[in-house]
Design an enzyme around this catalytic site. Structure first.
Site, PDB file in Angstrom:
ATOM      1  N   HIS A  42      17.016  57.643   1.428  1.00 46.50           N
ATOM      2  CA  HIS A  42      18.326  57.526   0.777  1.00 46.50           C
ATOM      3  C   HIS A  42      18.347  58.297  -0.539  1.00 46.50           C
ATOM      4  O   HIS A  42      19.233  59.125  -0.775  1.00 46.50           O
ATOM      5  CB  HIS A  42      18.650  56.051   0.531  1.00 46.50           C
ATOM      6  CG  HIS A  42      19.980  55.833  -0.125  1.00 46.50           C
ATOM      7  ND1 HIS A  42      21.115  55.489   0.586  1.00 46.50           N
ATOM      8  CD2 HIS A  42      20.365  55.910  -1.422  1.00 46.50           C
ATOM      9  CE1 HIS A  42      22.129  55.369  -0.245  1.00 46.50           C
ATOM     10  NE2 HIS A  42      21.704  55.617  -1.476  1.00 46.50           N
ATOM     11  N   GLU A  43      17.372  58.033  -1.402  1.00 47.32           N
ATOM     12  CA  GLU A  43      17.361  58.681  -2.707  1.00 47.32           C
ATOM     13  C   GLU A  43      17.078  60.177  -2.587  1.00 47.32           C
ATOM     14  O   GLU A  43      17.604  60.975  -3.361  1.00 47.32           O
ATOM     15  CB  GLU A  43      16.337  58.019  -3.619  1.00 47.32           C
ATOM     16  CG  GLU A  43      16.591  56.538  -3.895  1.00 47.32           C
ATOM     17  CD  GLU A  43      17.965  56.268  -4.490  1.00 47.32           C
ATOM     18  OE1 GLU A  43      18.564  57.189  -5.094  1.00 47.32           O
ATOM     19  OE2 GLU A  43      18.449  55.123  -4.352  1.00 47.32           O
ATOM     20  N   HIS A  46      20.195  62.084  -2.173  1.00 48.70           N
ATOM     21  CA  HIS A  46      20.893  62.423  -3.415  1.00 48.70           C
ATOM     22  C   HIS A  46      20.280  63.658  -4.069  1.00 48.70           C
ATOM     23  O   HIS A  46      20.997  64.499  -4.632  1.00 48.70           O
ATOM     24  CB  HIS A  46      20.836  61.247  -4.388  1.00 48.70           C
ATOM     25  CG  HIS A  46      21.743  60.117  -4.027  1.00 48.70           C
ATOM     26  ND1 HIS A  46      23.099  60.297  -3.796  1.00 48.70           N
ATOM     27  CD2 HIS A  46      21.500  58.788  -3.861  1.00 48.70           C
ATOM     28  CE1 HIS A  46      23.644  59.120  -3.510  1.00 48.70           C
ATOM     29  NE2 HIS A  46      22.704  58.204  -3.526  1.00 48.70           N
TER      30      HIS A  46
END
Length: 250
Positions: A42-43, A46
């Site tokens: 997920h990170e 980003h």
């Protein structure tokens, strides 16, 4: 847990992850737990969102996009953690990491992802209502408000006595003021993207480059619906999101 950070100086812009994982100790495996793997993906989504951005102005770069759009790349990348093909590439049995996890385990993780999915969605709606009210009303007793909303939204389930769920709900106070609902819309769009473009071929280079050039590169320079419509070849739909919540929850 993992977090991403951005550092700027006169010449360069850095984006990096700062994971917080347990170190390997005597008698304890240093392998990541599954939720930690999902958090890492997920990170990293980003970070990729920052790196691939090609907006002409800083005002529209990185995560400076509409709230409904900001979580899309990260949520799209999470899907690779639940597909058998990619899971086998990144997994290993803790006593022999050359042995990937079994097909049955892969299926179980996918079922687990959407277990109690409607109840989880109701919880998100509860947070959204709470968020809207505290940012549009003066002198709100957040404990009483949550206690009032909880049984109305959560199928009659009362809030646990002696607790204050609002105290551990940072989105109501940090960055998402009155726009907590945008997290659900990001999930809707991300599910549509994955189901339409990536689900049948997880390593399709052509589709990946299209996603990079048509979605990630744009940043906040264009309207999100226009960006997604250009990539999907149609307007975004909620159908894939609904299907994903019902397919494995029966």
């Amino acid at each position: 847990m993992a977090h991403y950070h951005t550092v700027v100086n006169d010449k360069y812009l850095w984006h990096y992850l700062s994971p917080k994982y347990k170190k390997e100790m005597v008698g304890t495996s240093g392998l990541l737990r599954f939720p930690e793997v999902v958090s890492l993906f997920h990170e990293f989504g980003h970070v990729v969102q920052h790196i691939c951005n090609r907006a002409s102005f800083a005002r529209f770069s990185g995560l400076r996009v509409d709230p409904d759009f900001v979580e899309i790349p990260a949520l799209v990348l999470e899907n690779w953690c639940y597909e058998s093909f990619s899971l086998k590439l990144i997994s290993g049995f803790h006593q022999d990491i050359t042995k990937p996890i079994s097909d049955e385990m892969c299926k179980s993780l996918k079922r687990w992802r959407n277990s109690f999915s409607m109840l989880k969605l109701k919880q998100e709606i509860l947070y959204c209502l709470f968020d809207q009210i505290i940012h549009s009303t003066d002198n709100v007793d957040i404990v009483e408000l949550f206690k009032h909303l909880h049984p109305k939204v959560m199928l009659g389930l009362p809030m646990l006595e002696g607790t204050n769920p609002a105290s551990c709900f940072p989105r109501s106070a940090i960055g998402f003021e009155a726009a907590c609902y945008s997290r659900i819309w990001s999930e809707v769009f991300a599910t549509d993207i994955f189901a339409s473009k990536f689900c049948d071929d997880l390593v399709n280079h052509h589709v990946g480059m299209q996603f990079r050039n048509k979605v990630l590169a744009m940043g906040g320079a264009k309207d999100p619906i226009e960006i997604l419509s250009d990539f999907l070849g149609r307007e975004p739909s909620i159908n894939a999101f609904i299907d994903s919540k019902t397919k494995y929850s029966q």
